[in-house]
Design a protein around this motif. Structure first.
Motif, PDB file in Angstrom:
ATOM      1  N   ASP A  19     -10.026-104.182  -1.361  1.00  0.00           N
ATOM      2  CA  ASP A  19     -10.040-105.278  -2.318  1.00  0.00           C
ATOM      3  C   ASP A  19     -11.098-106.315  -1.928  1.00  0.00           C
ATOM      4  O   ASP A  19     -11.842-106.813  -2.774  1.00  0.00           O
ATOM      5  CB  ASP A  19      -8.650-105.922  -2.370  1.00  0.00           C
ATOM      6  N   LYS A  23     -14.638-107.321  -3.938  1.00  0.00           N
ATOM      7  CA  LYS A  23     -14.826-108.689  -4.410  1.00  0.00           C
ATOM      8  C   LYS A  23     -15.993-109.391  -3.718  1.00  0.00           C
ATOM      9  O   LYS A  23     -16.508-110.395  -4.230  1.00  0.00           O
ATOM     10  CB  LYS A  23     -13.543-109.501  -4.203  1.00  0.00           C
ATOM     11  N   VAL A 165      -1.827-108.713 -13.317  1.00  0.00           N
ATOM     12  CA  VAL A 165      -2.907-107.923 -12.721  1.00  0.00           C
ATOM     13  C   VAL A 165      -2.759-107.900 -11.210  1.00  0.00           C
ATOM     14  O   VAL A 165      -2.708-106.839 -10.580  1.00  0.00           O
ATOM     15  CB  VAL A 165      -4.294-108.482 -13.112  1.00  0.00           C
ATOM     16  N   SER A 166      -2.658-109.080 -10.599  1.00  0.00           N
ATOM     17  CA  SER A 166      -2.582-109.172  -9.137  1.00  0.00           C
ATOM     18  C   SER A 166      -1.187-108.910  -8.592  1.00  0.00           C
ATOM     19  O   SER A 166      -1.030-108.490  -7.444  1.00  0.00           O
ATOM     20  CB  SER A 166      -3.037-110.561  -8.686  1.00  0.00           C
ATOM     21  N   ASN A 191      -1.884-104.072 -11.281  1.00  0.00           N
ATOM     22  CA  ASN A 191      -3.109-103.322 -10.991  1.00  0.00           C
ATOM     23  C   ASN A 191      -3.109-102.721  -9.590  1.00  0.00           C
ATOM     24  O   ASN A 191      -3.981-101.918  -9.269  1.00  0.00           O
ATOM     25  CB  ASN A 191      -4.345-104.214 -11.167  1.00  0.00           C
ATOM     26  N   PRO A 211     -11.275-103.857  -9.958  1.00  0.00           N
ATOM     27  CA  PRO A 211     -11.325-105.285 -10.288  1.00  0.00           C
ATOM     28  C   PRO A 211     -12.738-105.693 -10.708  1.00  0.00           C
ATOM     29  O   PRO A 211     -13.725-105.248 -10.124  1.00  0.00           O
ATOM     30  CB  PRO A 211     -10.924-105.967  -8.970  1.00  0.00           C
ATOM     31  N   GLU A 212     -12.836-106.535 -11.735  1.00  0.00           N
ATOM     32  CA  GLU A 212     -14.137-107.009 -12.219  1.00  0.00           C
ATOM     33  C   GLU A 212     -14.072-108.517 -12.455  1.00  0.00           C
ATOM     34  O   GLU A 212     -13.052-109.047 -12.881  1.00  0.00           O
ATOM     35  CB  GLU A 212     -14.508-106.325 -13.535  1.00  0.00           C
ATOM     36  N   ARG A 213     -15.194-109.183 -12.182  1.00  0.00           N
ATOM     37  CA  ARG A 213     -15.276-110.621 -12.419  1.00  0.00           C
ATOM     38  C   ARG A 213     -16.623-110.950 -13.037  1.00  0.00           C
ATOM     39  O   ARG A 213     -17.636-110.321 -12.730  1.00  0.00           O
ATOM     40  CB  ARG A 213     -15.110-111.414 -11.119  1.00  0.00           C
ATOM     41  N   GLN A 216     -16.389-116.769 -12.046  1.00  0.00           N
ATOM     42  CA  GLN A 216     -15.057-116.989 -11.473  1.00  0.00           C
ATOM     43  C   GLN A 216     -13.949-116.403 -12.339  1.00  0.00           C
ATOM     44  O   GLN A 216     -12.778-116.521 -12.011  1.00  0.00           O
ATOM     45  CB  GLN A 216     -14.817-118.505 -11.297  1.00  0.00           C
ATOM     46  N   THR A 217     -14.332-115.751 -13.449  1.00  0.00           N
ATOM     47  CA  THR A 217     -13.328-115.252 -14.387  1.00  0.00           C
ATOM     48  C   THR A 217     -13.000-113.791 -14.112  1.00  0.00           C
ATOM     49  O   THR A 217     -13.895-112.957 -13.983  1.00  0.00           O
ATOM     50  CB  THR A 217     -13.830-115.392 -15.841  1.00  0.00           C
ATOM     51  N   ASP A 218     -11.715-113.491 -14.021  1.00  0.00           N
ATOM     52  CA  ASP A 218     -11.258-112.111 -13.854  1.00  0.00           C
ATOM     53  C   ASP A 218     -11.295-111.421 -15.217  1.00  0.00           C
ATOM     54  O   ASP A 218     -10.612-111.826 -16.149  1.00  0.00           O
ATOM     55  CB  ASP A 218      -9.833-112.109 -13.298  1.00  0.00           C
ATOM     56  N   THR A 220     -10.936-107.964 -15.414  1.00  0.00           N
ATOM     57  CA  THR A 220     -10.418-106.609 -15.196  1.00  0.00           C
ATOM     58  C   THR A 220      -9.746-106.109 -16.474  1.00  0.00           C
ATOM     59  O   THR A 220      -8.887-106.776 -17.039  1.00  0.00           O
ATOM     60  CB  THR A 220      -9.402-106.602 -14.043  1.00  0.00           C
TER      61      THR A 220
END
Length: 255
Positions: A19, A23, A165-166, A191, A211-213, A216-218, A220
């Motif tokens: 993870d 990131k 998600v998290s 996720n 995971p995608e950003r 600062q915005t997730d 996913t």
């Protein structure tokens, strides 16, 4: 770089390293093993074991392969819908996973009503889930207010479907904890498997999407969540239909 087979074998600590690498992709390429270990709060030998699990003899080889991977991909666009769904199906649709879907659907079928919880983008899907389940004649509501009063006698024989998600969203965890205290069956969709929400759930469905950003915005994708919600609703309806047919046959045989 990471194959579905490798990820499936990850331990909780391995997933924490994975993870962090995803990131902080560019920073990791220039870190020392001790720096990465300290950033993830694990020991250097744990990082070394992780490297071997992904086909590298040591951390130096891992960094070399990682730099090549970054150079070759240079991903500037988000993952396409087709790629996300392909990734999901490759990683999750096994016999055991299918059994969990069917068991969770059976628990929902036994419940008198279904409560959906979630916040942010998960909240939007939770609201969609409540409407979709209601279309299958199962009383379902989405509780948006994290401070909504929850009393056991109002939620007797209740199934809660929690989306995150998290799996670490504080508001969602607080709501789920209160429902769990009142005896509700908890079904979570997250996720990743190694998270608080999955650990406190009776049934957990994990979709393992990269995971995608953007900044600062997730971002996913949650396309797999839509698939799982619709599968659960349809399996629940199929089970309720069989139950109704059985009752009808029993009733006619006693006349």
């Amino acid at each position: 770089m990471f194959t579905p087979e490798q990820i499936a074998q990850f331990s909780e600590l391995d997933y924490a390293i994975y993870d962090y690498v995803m990131k902080h992709s560019h920073e990791v390429a220039y870190m020392r093993i001790r720096e990465l270990a300290e950033a993830v709060h694990v020991s250097p030998p744990t990082v070394l074991r992780f490297c071997k699990k992904v086909g590298c003899e040591g951390f130096s080889e891992f960094k070399t392969k990682w730099k090549l991977y970054l150079r070759e991909t240079k991903r500037t666009a988000v993952i396409s819908s087709q790629e996300a769904l392909k990734e999901f199906f490759e990683r999750t649709l096994t016999t055991d996973y299918e059994r969990t879907i069917l068991d969770a659907a059976a628990a929902i079928a036994r419940a008198d009503h279904v409560i959906f919880v979630g916040s942010g983008s998960s909240g939007i899907l939770a609201e969609y889930g409540s409407r979709y389940f209601s279309a299958f004649q199962k009383f379902s509501v989405y509780i948006k207010d994290p401070f909504f009063p929850i009393y056991g006698h109002y939620f007797h024989n209740c199934a809660v479907i929690a989306l995150s998600v998290s799996g670490e969203t504080s508001y969602t965890l607080a709501q789920v904890h209160r429902f769990k205290e009142n005896g509700s069956t908890i079904i979570s969709i997250t996720n990743r498997k190694h998270c608080t929400l999955a650990n406190i759930s009776d049934y957990n469905l994990t979709y393992y999407t990269t995971p995608e950003r953007i900044g600062q915005t997730d971002v996913t994708t949650q396309l797999p969540v839509v698939y799982l919600l619709e599968r659960l609703a349809k399996e629940m309806y199929r089970l309720l239909g069989r139950k109704t047919e059985t009752i009808g046959k029993d009733s006619s045989s006693t006349v």
